[in-house]
Scaffold this motif. Structure first.
Motif, PDB file in Angstrom:
ATOM      1  N   SER A  53       0.141   4.230  -3.348  1.00  0.00           N
ATOM      2  CA  SER A  53      -0.142   5.127  -2.225  1.00  0.00           C
ATOM      3  C   SER A  53      -1.063   4.466  -1.200  1.00  0.00           C
ATOM      4  CB  SER A  53      -0.767   6.419  -2.729  1.00  0.00           C
ATOM      5  OG  SER A  53      -1.970   6.153  -3.442  1.00  0.00           O
ATOM      6  N   PHE A  54      -1.946   3.597  -1.680  1.00  0.00           N
ATOM      7  CA  PHE A  54      -2.846   2.876  -0.766  1.00  0.00           C
ATOM      8  C   PHE A  54      -2.033   1.990   0.179  1.00  0.00           C
ATOM      9  CE2 PHE A  54      -5.043  -1.121   0.135  1.00  0.00           C
ATOM     10  CZ  PHE A  54      -6.186  -0.667   0.776  1.00  0.00           C
ATOM     11  N   TYR A  55      -1.061   1.273  -0.365  1.00  0.00           N
ATOM     12  CA  TYR A  55      -0.232   0.393   0.460  1.00  0.00           C
ATOM     13  C   TYR A  55       0.704   1.198   1.356  1.00  0.00           C
ATOM     14  CZ  TYR A  55      -1.983  -3.388  -2.437  1.00  0.00           C
ATOM     15  OH  TYR A  55      -2.793  -4.285  -3.070  1.00  0.00           O
ATOM     16  N   ALA A  56       1.153   2.362   0.892  1.00  0.00           N
ATOM     17  CA  ALA A  56       2.003   3.210   1.722  1.00  0.00           C
ATOM     18  C   ALA A  56       1.241   3.671   2.962  1.00  0.00           C
ATOM     19  CB  ALA A  56       2.499   4.413   0.917  1.00  0.00           C
ATOM     20  N   ASN A  57       0.000   4.078   2.765  1.00  0.00           N
ATOM     21  CA  ASN A  57      -0.829   4.483   3.897  1.00  0.00           C
ATOM     22  C   ASN A  57      -1.120   3.286   4.813  1.00  0.00           C
ATOM     23  OD1 ASN A  57      -0.963   7.133   2.967  1.00  0.00           O
ATOM     24  ND2 ASN A  57      -2.838   6.757   1.787  1.00  0.00           N
ATOM     25  N   GLY A  58      -1.349   2.114   4.202  1.00  0.00           N
ATOM     26  CA  GLY A  58      -1.602   0.919   4.995  1.00  0.00           C
ATOM     27  C   GLY A  58      -0.404   0.527   5.847  1.00  0.00           C
ATOM     28  N   LEU A  59       0.792   0.670   5.287  1.00  0.00           N
ATOM     29  CA  LEU A  59       2.009   0.360   6.045  1.00  0.00           C
ATOM     30  C   LEU A  59       2.135   1.281   7.249  1.00  0.00           C
ATOM     31  CD1 LEU A  59       4.628  -1.282   6.219  1.00  0.00           C
ATOM     32  CD2 LEU A  59       5.698   0.442   4.745  1.00  0.00           C
ATOM     33  N   ARG A  60       1.838   2.544   7.041  1.00  0.00           N
ATOM     34  CA  ARG A  60       1.877   3.500   8.155  1.00  0.00           C
ATOM     35  C   ARG A  60       0.850   3.148   9.228  1.00  0.00           C
ATOM     36  NH1 ARG A  60      -0.740   8.619   6.279  1.00  0.00           N
ATOM     37  NH2 ARG A  60      -2.508   7.217   6.634  1.00  0.00           N
ATOM     38  N   ASP A  61      -0.367   2.786   8.801  1.00  0.00           N
ATOM     39  CA  ASP A  61      -1.417   2.457   9.764  1.00  0.00           C
ATOM     40  C   ASP A  61      -1.082   1.195  10.553  1.00  0.00           C
ATOM     41  OD1 ASP A  61      -2.819   4.649   8.871  1.00  0.00           O
ATOM     42  OD2 ASP A  61      -4.094   3.506   7.493  1.00  0.00           O
ATOM     43  N   HIS A  62      -0.467   0.216   9.899  1.00  0.00           N
ATOM     44  CA  HIS A  62      -0.094  -1.011  10.615  1.00  0.00           C
ATOM     45  C   HIS A  62       1.015  -0.736  11.629  1.00  0.00           C
ATOM     46  CE1 HIS A  62      -2.460  -3.089   7.545  1.00  0.00           C
ATOM     47  NE2 HIS A  62      -2.400  -4.162   8.312  1.00  0.00           N
ATOM     48  N   ALA A  63       1.945   0.136  11.278  1.00  0.00           N
ATOM     49  CA  ALA A  63       2.994   0.498  12.230  1.00  0.00           C
ATOM     50  C   ALA A  63       2.391   1.205  13.441  1.00  0.00           C
ATOM     51  CB  ALA A  63       4.028   1.395  11.553  1.00  0.00           C
ATOM     52  N   ARG A  64       1.407   2.050  13.208  1.00  0.00           N
ATOM     53  CA  ARG A  64       0.735   2.718  14.327  1.00  0.00           C
ATOM     54  C   ARG A  64      -0.020   1.702  15.188  1.00  0.00           C
ATOM     55  NH1 ARG A  64      -1.880   8.035  11.241  1.00  0.00           N
ATOM     56  NH2 ARG A  64       0.069   9.212  11.038  1.00  0.00           N
ATOM     57  N   GLY A  65      -0.648   0.724  14.530  1.00  0.00           N
ATOM     58  CA  GLY A  65      -1.341  -0.317  15.287  1.00  0.00           C
ATOM     59  C   GLY A  65      -0.390  -1.082  16.190  1.00  0.00           C
ATOM     60  N   SER A 104       2.180  -6.640  12.841  1.00  0.00           N
ATOM     61  CA  SER A 104       3.522  -6.763  12.277  1.00  0.00           C
ATOM     62  C   SER A 104       3.512  -7.633  11.028  1.00  0.00           C
ATOM     63  CB  SER A 104       4.480  -7.354  13.316  1.00  0.00           C
ATOM     64  OG  SER A 104       4.603  -6.512  14.441  1.00  0.00           O
ATOM     65  N   VAL A 105       2.866  -8.787  11.118  1.00  0.00           N
ATOM     66  CA  VAL A 105       2.818  -9.700   9.979  1.00  0.00           C
ATOM     67  C   VAL A 105       2.079  -9.059   8.802  1.00  0.00           C
ATOM     68  CG1 VAL A 105       1.886 -11.910   9.156  1.00  0.00           C
ATOM     69  CG2 VAL A 105       3.001 -11.779  11.388  1.00  0.00           C
ATOM     70  N   MET A 106       0.933  -8.457   9.092  1.00  0.00           N
ATOM     71  CA  MET A 106       0.167  -7.832   8.024  1.00  0.00           C
ATOM     72  C   MET A 106       0.907  -6.625   7.447  1.00  0.00           C
ATOM     73  SD  MET A 106      -2.336  -9.809   7.671  1.00  0.00           S
ATOM     74  CE  MET A 106      -3.200  -8.823   6.442  1.00  0.00           C
ATOM     75  N   GLY A 107       1.639  -5.910   8.315  1.00  0.00           N
ATOM     76  CA  GLY A 107       2.418  -4.778   7.829  1.00  0.00           C
ATOM     77  C   GLY A 107       3.519  -5.199   6.883  1.00  0.00           C
ATOM     78  N   LEU A 108       4.185  -6.309   7.186  1.00  0.00           N
ATOM     79  CA  LEU A 108       5.213  -6.831   6.270  1.00  0.00           C
ATOM     80  C   LEU A 108       4.605  -7.258   4.942  1.00  0.00           C
ATOM     81  CD1 LEU A 108       7.339  -8.910   8.813  1.00  0.00           C
ATOM     82  CD2 LEU A 108       7.952  -6.733   7.761  1.00  0.00           C
ATOM     83  N   SER A 109       3.401  -7.816   5.001  1.00  0.00           N
ATOM     84  CA  SER A 109       2.714  -8.186   3.765  1.00  0.00           C
ATOM     85  C   SER A 109       2.370  -6.942   2.951  1.00  0.00           C
ATOM     86  CB  SER A 109       1.438  -8.974   4.100  1.00  0.00           C
ATOM     87  OG  SER A 109       0.696  -9.254   2.928  1.00  0.00           O
ATOM     88  N   VAL A 110       1.917  -5.904   3.620  1.00  0.00           N
ATOM     89  CA  VAL A 110       1.598  -4.638   2.932  1.00  0.00           C
ATOM     90  C   VAL A 110       2.857  -4.039   2.306  1.00  0.00           C
ATOM     91  CG1 VAL A 110       0.851  -2.251   3.295  1.00  0.00           C
ATOM     92  CG2 VAL A 110      -0.436  -4.129   4.324  1.00  0.00           C
ATOM     93  N   TYR A 111       3.992  -4.161   3.008  1.00  0.00           N
ATOM     94  CA  TYR A 111       5.255  -3.641   2.467  1.00  0.00           C
ATOM     95  C   TYR A 111       5.620  -4.366   1.165  1.00  0.00           C
ATOM     96  CZ  TYR A 111      10.253  -2.551   2.218  1.00  0.00           C
ATOM     97  OH  TYR A 111      11.499  -2.143   1.798  1.00  0.00           O
ATOM     98  N   ALA A 112       5.440  -5.680   1.149  1.00  0.00           N
ATOM     99  CA  ALA A 112       5.728  -6.439  -0.076  1.00  0.00           C
ATOM    100  C   ALA A 112       4.797  -6.009  -1.205  1.00  0.00           C
ATOM    101  CB  ALA A 112       5.584  -7.937   0.205  1.00  0.00           C
ATOM    102  N   ASN A 113       3.531  -5.807  -0.889  1.00  0.00           N
ATOM    103  CA  ASN A 113       2.581  -5.348  -1.907  1.00  0.00           C
ATOM    104  C   ASN A 113       2.938  -3.954  -2.409  1.00  0.00           C
ATOM    105  OD1 ASN A 113       1.017  -7.677  -1.833  1.00  0.00           O
ATOM    106  ND2 ASN A 113      -0.295  -6.909  -0.196  1.00  0.00           N
ATOM    107  N   LEU A 114       3.455  -3.120  -1.508  1.00  0.00           N
ATOM    108  CA  LEU A 114       3.860  -1.766  -1.897  1.00  0.00           C
ATOM    109  C   LEU A 114       4.964  -1.809  -2.948  1.00  0.00           C
ATOM    110  CD1 LEU A 114       4.048   1.329  -1.569  1.00  0.00           C
ATOM    111  CD2 LEU A 114       5.556   0.917   0.392  1.00  0.00           C
ATOM    112  N   LEU A 115       5.975  -2.637  -2.720  1.00  0.00           N
ATOM    113  CA  LEU A 115       7.074  -2.727  -3.677  1.00  0.00           C
ATOM    114  C   LEU A 115       6.596  -3.301  -5.016  1.00  0.00           C
ATOM    115  CD1 LEU A 115      10.030  -3.974  -1.438  1.00  0.00           C
ATOM    116  CD2 LEU A 115       9.333  -1.632  -1.973  1.00  0.00           C
TER     117      LEU A 115
END
Length: 209
Positions: free
Chosen positions: A101-113, A73-84
């Protein structure tokens, strides 16, 4: 009067596209933190700590998976900030590496995790609850005596060979065991569940000098 269409932008599109995952990660972070606090509360009182290995294993798995959910969750929020941030740079004509697109995929993967970790935690907690609810009483006076000796030795920091058994009582659902602790000149009594060996009460009383 005709309303003008709302102007779109890459950043707004990114927020709209990923707002669901953002809210999911925020709510998960809050709920899993509460879950970790609940597990930690078990260790504030020795009487709440289960003694059988199956219960301990289930609690351990639940704690690890909840911690994993917090991490994702924490890392996903960080990825979301990097995405924006990266989306804004791309909208300004830059070519950042890695791209948005790299961060978009990362956000999806963190949500799945998070989902996988929560599912594993649910299974562990369900097993713990079911085992504690339906397990049959398997503790005998001998195992209760041994468990009481080990527990009292740990609590009083005295070797087991310095403890002397003075009383054993059997109730409907528990054994009450009393040991005399010579170094402390006190009688220490524990109540041990017949179902799983959980210590539900610990009392100490000093003997007259």
């Amino acid at each position: 009067m005709v309303e003008r269409p709302t102007a779109s932008s890459p950043i707004k599109d990114a927020i709209d596209s990923h707002s669901g995952r953002f809210e999911f990660l925020k709510q998960t972070l809050t709920l899993t933190s509460v879950g970790i606090a609940g597990i930690a509360a078990l260790f504030t009182d020795p009487a709440r700590i289960p003694t059988d290995w199956l219960s301990k294993g289930a609690i351990l798995v639940a704690g690890i998976t909840l911690a994993a959910a917090i991490y994702y969750s924490v890392m996903g929020l960080s990825v979301y900030a990097n995405l924006l941030t990266t989306t804004a740079r791309e909208a300004a004509g830059e070519n950042p590496e890695p791209p948005a697109s790299f961060y978009a995929n990362g956000l999806r993967d963190h949500a799945r995790g998070v989902i996988v970790a929560l599912f594993a935690s649910f299974v562990a907690i369900a097993f713990f609850a079911g085992y504690r609810l339906f397990s049959t009483a398997a503790w005998t006076p001998e195992t209760a005596i041994d468990a009481a000796s080990a527990f009292i030795s740990k609590e009083t920091k005295q070797p087991t060979d310095s403890l002397y058994l003075t009383r054993l009582e059997a109730e409907n659902d528990a054994f009450t065991v009393t040991y005399f602790v010579q170094a402390l000149n006190s009688d220490t009594t524990v109540r041990i569940s017949k179902r799983d060996g959980t210590v539900t009460r610990l009392t100490q009383s000093k003997r007259p000098p």
